[in-house]
Design a protein around this motif. Structure first.
Motif, short mmCIF file in Angstrom:
data_model
loop_
_atom_site.label_atom_id
_atom_site.label_comp_id
_atom_site.label_asym_id
_atom_site.label_seq_id
_atom_site.Cartn_x
_atom_site.Cartn_y
_atom_site.Cartn_z
N ASN A 114 0.72 -1.26 -0.04
CA ASN A 114 0.13 0.09 -0.04
C ASN A 114 0.87 1.30 -0.03
O ASN A 114 0.50 2.31 -0.64
CB ASN A 114 -1.05 -0.28 1.29
N GLN A 115 1.90 1.37 0.83
CA GLN A 115 3.01 2.44 0.86
C GLN A 115 3.43 2.59 -0.71
O GLN A 115 3.53 3.71 -1.10
CB GLN A 115 4.03 2.07 1.66
N ALA A 116 3.83 1.48 -1.21
CA ALA A 116 4.42 1.38 -2.69
C ALA A 116 3.46 2.03 -3.48
O ALA A 116 3.65 2.98 -4.51
CB ALA A 116 4.66 0.24 -3.03
N LEU A 117 2.25 1.62 -3.42
CA LEU A 117 1.03 2.37 -4.48
C LEU A 117 0.93 3.87 -4.27
O LEU A 117 0.66 4.59 -5.20
CB LEU A 117 -0.04 1.41 -4.35
N GLN A 118 0.60 4.06 -2.94
CA GLN A 118 0.69 5.49 -2.57
C GLN A 118 1.98 6.40 -3.27
O GLN A 118 1.49 7.45 -3.82
CB GLN A 118 0.53 5.72 -1.23
N SER A 119 2.98 6.05 -2.99
CA SER A 119 4.21 6.51 -3.44
C SER A 119 4.03 6.70 -5.09
O SER A 119 4.35 7.75 -5.71
CB SER A 119 5.41 5.66 -3.16
N LEU A 120 3.67 5.44 -5.70
CA LEU A 120 3.38 5.56 -7.21
C LEU A 120 2.51 6.52 -7.69
O LEU A 120 2.62 7.21 -8.67
CB LEU A 120 3.16 4.36 -7.62
N ASP A 121 1.32 6.88 -6.79
CA ASP A 121 0.48 7.86 -7.39
C ASP A 121 1.08 9.28 -7.22
O ASP A 121 0.89 10.06 -8.04
CB ASP A 121 -0.69 7.76 -6.24
N GLN A 122 1.95 9.30 -6.18
CA GLN A 122 2.48 10.48 -6.12
C GLN A 122 3.70 10.88 -6.98
O GLN A 122 4.14 11.96 -7.36
CB GLN A 122 3.09 10.83 -4.67
N LEU A 123 4.20 9.90 -7.68
CA LEU A 123 5.43 9.94 -8.86
C LEU A 123 4.87 10.14 -10.24
O LEU A 123 5.47 10.34 -11.04
CB LEU A 123 6.31 8.76 -8.57
N LYS A 124 3.39 10.17 -10.36
CA LYS A 124 3.19 10.23 -11.79
C LYS A 124 3.53 11.58 -12.17
O LYS A 124 3.59 12.76 -11.66
CB LYS A 124 1.35 10.32 -11.66
N GLY A 125 3.76 11.52 -13.64
CA GLY A 125 4.46 12.69 -14.27
C GLY A 125 6.06 13.02 -14.17
O GLY A 125 6.64 13.50 -14.76
N SER A 126 6.52 12.05 -13.08
CA SER A 126 8.09 12.16 -12.93
C SER A 126 8.59 11.06 -13.24
O SER A 126 9.95 10.93 -12.94
CB SER A 126 8.37 12.60 -11.34
N ALA A 127 7.89 9.97 -13.95
CA ALA A 127 8.64 8.61 -14.42
C ALA A 127 7.84 8.22 -15.27
O ALA A 127 6.78 8.63 -15.63
CB ALA A 127 8.58 7.63 -13.00
N SER A 128 8.42 7.44 -16.28
CA SER A 128 7.88 6.75 -17.45
C SER A 128 6.53 5.97 -16.89
O SER A 128 6.70 5.39 -15.93
CB SER A 128 8.66 6.02 -18.23
N GLU A 129 5.42 6.20 -17.97
CA GLU A 129 4.34 5.33 -17.69
C GLU A 129 4.47 3.83 -17.51
O GLU A 129 4.04 3.21 -16.74
CB GLU A 129 3.30 5.59 -18.96
N SER A 130 5.42 3.39 -18.34
CA SER A 130 5.70 1.79 -18.34
C SER A 130 6.49 1.16 -16.92
O SER A 130 5.81 0.53 -16.36
CB SER A 130 6.65 1.66 -19.26
#
Length: 530
Positions: A114-130
């Protein structure tokens, strides 16, 4: 904050590297306010290394199943914990394989995902979609898998007809920050709906882009998970669909090479290490665990009061008269017989030791085990074929498994399978209800036809083959739950024969759902009925 309000306080482990884990405090004692700072997709991937359980359910599940007998109170090789597990008593003792540690570890893995999923949401736009998608797929699968394993251990078997009335487990979808007392466990139907939601979202995202793929959810491992999930939820067509995706067009190339193992150096160390070889097509996902299971089912007298001994092997499992007649195993079982020692085992899971203090010689029992294999997936597909009336296809899968493990050179047919199993008496049909055969009465909540029908006979074959395939890995326990198989506890005498019945697990016995840990009950969570 009171202890009752700390139920979900899961301290997410910090990651020193992709393979190093910093130990965690008790999940009932701290809030997750010391999480590692996740600022890149790479740091999320490192975090997800700790989203796979390091405490396994295998040992408890195997010793609760019908794969072990009691060799009597004169055998000192046991513990109070093992006595409780074998007789389906609520565990008050604890060790690395205990239900309490498994519960805690799974919820810790869920909080990490869950922490990973939350962090991934926050990283949108700063990393590749893939990259974001791949990491999200893995996190969702880890969350779904941990909940699935918890549900199958601590809840009754799933059935669409009863799941909305059975107690579930709390399905956590966010890192714990604000905690409520007396949380609702919900229903088993709720849990399975949430697992399916996560699974279906994850499947298109998952990849094999790992440095060591077999220790992560790859597409094949994810398909095998989906196959098992849909099998357990009685969605037979979907189980077949995902088994096909996992096994491909040439499933024979995916199976364990038992013939090759027979040509290897015949030592426990060599064969058990080969069994978990990450290069083997059959091993779809490997997990490491703190566990003594390699000792329990290796050439040792450790915990030998409760054992898969010669009588059980020769009448119910690996050495029993079976449909393949006189054909022999390519790599057979190993029998050990001495004072307080009666074991007939395959050399499968290794025994390892991790030194915490090399000078003092202290440390931890460890093992590595395949969480999913192609061989199990094949037999899962065979079961789903039977349940959809595709008997010829089921017989073909059963033939493939049989010819891969024993030197049988004929093909099974539905008629042959039906005739053979109808010639066998049911287990425990003697006057004292303790004698064994390879066939047991089945009482699932889904329709399998009358005893002696083709469907029932073919399911006997599937369950018997899968019992042999999964010996010593705990999966038999879930078949016992799903099929309402009754289990007799009996003491084996000095002559190696069953002498006294000492317990019975009935069809609807509430003990089929392992009791949730006492700390969790104390925190206000509704216990399983007893």
């Amino acid at each position: 904050m009171t202890r009752r309000n700390k139920l979900y306080a899961v301290l997410v482990c910090c990651v020193a590297s992709a393979t190093a884990l910093v130990s965690c405090d008790d999940y009932l004692d701290e809030l997750p306010d010391n999480r590692m700072e996740v600022t890149t997709v790479e740091s999320v991937k490192k975090l997800l290394v700790t989203a796979y359980p390091s405490n396994e359910p295998m040992l408890v599940a195997e010793f609760m199943s019908d794969n072990v007998d009691d060799y009597g109170s004169a055998n000192p090789n046991t513990t109070r914990f093992m006595d409780q597990v074998f007789y389906w008593n609520d565990a008050t003792e604890s060790n690395n394989s205990s239900p309490e540690n498994f519960w805690q570890d799974c919820y810790q893995c869920i909080a990490t995902a869950n922490q990973a999923l939350q962090s991934l949401d926050q990283l949108k736009g700063s990393a590749s979609e893939s990259e974001l998608a791949e990491a999200r797929g893995e996190a969702l699968l880890c969350r779904a898998y941990a909940h699935f394993m918890l549900a199958n251990m601590f809840c009754q078997a799933y059935s669409p007809s009863t799941a909305d009335r059975e107690l579930g487990i709390v399905y956590m979808t966010s890192p714990a920050t604000e905690l409520a007392s007396n949380p609702d466990r919900g229903t088993l139907a709720d849990v399975y709906r949430n697992i399916e939601r996560d699974l279906l979202e994850a499947l298109p995202l998952v990849s094999s882009n790992y440095s060591v793929p077999k220790y992560h959810f790859t597409p094949r491992a994810a398909y095998a998970f989906a196959c098992r999930f849909y099998l357990y939820s009685e969605q037979w067509d979907k189980a077949i669909q995902y088994a096909n995706l996992c096994l491909g067009s040439s499933p024979e190339t995916m199976l364990r090479d038992w013939d090759y193992m027979a040509s290897m150096t015949q030592t426990f160390a060599a064969l058990s290490q080969h069994y978990i070889d990450a290069s083997l097509n059959c091993n779809l996902m490997l997990l490491t665990a703190y566990s003594a299971i390699g000792l329990c089912f290796g050439p040792y007298n450790y915990m030998s009061r409760y054992s898969h001994g010669k009588y059980l092997a020769s009448t119910e499992t690996s050495e029993a008269v079976n449909i393949w007649g006189g054909a022999s195993y390519y790599q057979g079982t190993h029998t050990y017989s001495a004072t307080n020692l009666d074991k007939t085992v395959f050399w499968k899971l290794p025994y390892m030791f991790e030194y915490a203090d090399p000078v003092a010689g202290t440390g931890y029992f460890r093992t590595v085990y395949p969480a999913f294999t192609a061989d199990e997936c094949l037999l899962n597909r065979a079961e789903a074929y039977v349940m959809t009336g595709q008997y010829d296809k089921a017989a073909a899968d059963l033939t493939l498994w049989m010819q891969n493990i024993v030197s049988a050179y004929f093909d099974l047919t539905p008629a042959m399978i039906t005739d053979f199993y109808n010639s066998v008496d049911y287990c425990y049909s003697d006057e004292r209800h303790i004698q064994s055969t390879i066939k047991k009465h089945l009482h699932p909540k889904f329709d399998i036809g009358a005893e002696g029908d083709t469907r029932e006979a073919m399911l006997q074959c599937v369950l018997g083959f899968r019992r042999i395939e999964t010996l010593q890995t705990g999966l038999r326990w879930y078949d016992i739950k799903r099929y309402g198989i009754e289990v007799v506890r009996r003491v084996i005498n000095a002559s190696g024969q069953p002498e006294t019945a000492t317990g019975l697990l009935r069809v609807d016995d509430p003990r089929r759902a392992v009791q949730i840990p006492i700390k969790v009950r104390t925190a206000g969570v509704q216990p399983n009925p007893r």
